[in-house]
Design a protein around this motif. Structure first.
Motif, short mmCIF file in Angstrom:
data_model
loop_
_atom_site.label_atom_id
_atom_site.label_comp_id
_atom_site.label_asym_id
_atom_site.label_seq_id
_atom_site.Cartn_x
_atom_site.Cartn_y
_atom_site.Cartn_z
N PHE A 197 0.93 -1.82 0.22
CA PHE A 197 0.37 0.33 -0.08
C PHE A 197 0.56 1.30 0.40
CE2 PHE A 197 -2.22 2.98 2.40
CZ PHE A 197 -3.27 3.91 1.36
N ALA A 198 1.07 1.85 -1.05
CA ALA A 198 1.47 3.60 -1.73
C ALA A 198 1.50 4.28 -0.49
CB ALA A 198 1.62 3.49 -2.43
N LEU A 221 -10.29 10.69 -1.80
CA LEU A 221 -10.25 10.64 -1.19
C LEU A 221 -11.51 9.32 -0.54
CD1 LEU A 221 -8.68 11.30 2.00
CD2 LEU A 221 -11.05 12.63 2.39
N ALA A 222 -12.48 8.86 -1.08
CA ALA A 222 -13.41 7.80 -0.26
C ALA A 222 -12.49 7.08 -1.03
CB ALA A 222 -14.65 8.30 -0.98
N LEU A 277 -6.77 1.89 1.70
CA LEU A 277 -6.34 1.57 2.79
C LEU A 277 -7.39 0.53 4.34
CD1 LEU A 277 -4.78 2.14 5.12
CD2 LEU A 277 -5.95 4.12 6.01
N ASP A 278 -8.55 0.60 4.15
CA ASP A 278 -8.90 -0.14 5.08
C ASP A 278 -9.44 -1.07 4.28
OD1 ASP A 278 -9.56 2.02 5.90
OD2 ASP A 278 -11.75 2.22 5.46
N GLY A 301 -8.63 0.88 11.94
CA GLY A 301 -8.35 2.06 10.81
C GLY A 301 -8.17 3.11 11.17
N HIS A 302 -7.67 3.86 10.49
CA HIS A 302 -6.97 5.06 11.03
C HIS A 302 -7.98 6.09 11.72
CE1 HIS A 302 -5.65 9.42 10.28
NE2 HIS A 302 -4.47 8.59 9.38
N ARG A 303 -8.99 6.01 11.16
CA ARG A 303 -10.00 7.59 12.63
C ARG A 303 -9.32 8.65 12.41
NH1 ARG A 303 -12.70 3.54 15.77
NH2 ARG A 303 -14.06 5.90 16.00
#
Length: 284
Positions: A61-62, A103-104, A110-111, A145-147
């Motif tokens: 994941f970059a 962004l979405a 990421l998730d 998650g990032h959150r």
């Protein structure tokens, strides 16, 4: 359960380089750029953050920094990601719909990358809930998650969301909670009084629908997102007050600047306008 605790590894600078202060977050101070790296203080969360970043590197994941080690001053060393980051006051482009969609896609990627990571057995020294706070919601978590998907934590290249930074708040999460967190800042799900000037007149229900569609949020998650946030705002008020009193520093500064009032205004706005957001999310 993922039970691998990443051992601390040392990072040594080859040359002596200038330290350039970077804008601090709300509670993290002492962040500097050194060459092509970023140095940040470590804390109770750091072992989990380092494990997350190592996992993201391993799966290719970059869109996240790489964890390089701990320098001789005890700071974590991360790769510096070139790009544009929103400062304060926020630029007008935070209201752009194309950026919202980009962004979405980044958040979804990421998730997806975090699904196989599991839930690590790493102590983050969580503090008990303060007296008087409503009990936490009963949840089924799906990943770490990032959150904390604030404008300050997204790196842009041209108009594309390229990377997320500042993983200090990573914790068990669900797709609904991750989307909810992003929408708080990017829809935004806040009282008009507390929005940036370019966000005041935005069509918030439409932006929530656009983001949810681009992310691929399920109908079941869309149905509960606003009600969950209304409940969560009351918990947030108690947690912020507790951190301000217990930890001081940036937490106390935010409280003194009125973040508790903003949280209460968010809840009032959600009670009135939240049904329109839910209707937009669920519209056929």
């Amino acid at each position: 359960m993922f039970d691998k605790v990443v051992p601390t590894r040392a990072y040594s600078d080859v040359d002596v380089l200038e330290e350039i202060p970077l804008p601090n977050g709300d509670v993290t101070e002492g962040v500097v750029r050194v060459g092509d790296t970023v140095r940040r203080p470590v804390g109770p969360h750091s072992a989990l953050v380092h494990a997350v970043l190592d996992h993201l590197e391993a799966v290719g994941f970059a869109g996240a920094p790489r964890f390089l080690g701990i320098d001789d001053q005890g700071r974590e060393v991360l790769t510096f990601i070139e790009g544009e980051v929103a400062g304060r006051p926020h630029p007008s482009w935070i209201a752009d719909e194309e950026r919202l969609l980009s962004l979405a896609g980044l958040v979804r990627a990421l998730d997806d990358a975090m699904i196989d990571f599991g839930f690590p057995d790493i102590d983050t020294e969580t503090h008990p809930d303060p007296p008087g706070i409503p009990p936490p919601q009963q949840r089924t978590f799906e990943f770490i998650g990032h959150r904390d998907i604030t404008p300050e934590n997204v790196v842009w290249r041209d108009t594309e969301a390229y990377a997320l930074i500042d993983f200090d708040l990573v914790r068990p999460c669900s797709r609904m909670l991750e989307v909810q967190n992003a929408l708080m800042y990017w829809a935004p799900l806040s009282h008009p009084r507390d929005r940036d000037p370019d966000q005041i007149d935005l069509d918030v229900p439409r932006r929530c629908r656009l983001f949810a569609d681009a992310y691929g949020l399920s109908r079941e998650d869309r149905a509960i997102l606003i009600d969950d946030l209304i409940y969560g705002t009351e918990r947030s008020w108690h947690l912020m007050r507790d951190r301000a009193e217990r930890l001081g520093g940036g937490w106390a500064r935010m409280w003194d600047e009125g973040v508790g009032d903003q949280i209460r205004r968010r809840r009032e706005w959600l009670l009135v306008d939240g049904p329109a957001v839910t209707a937009a999310l669920l519209a056929e």
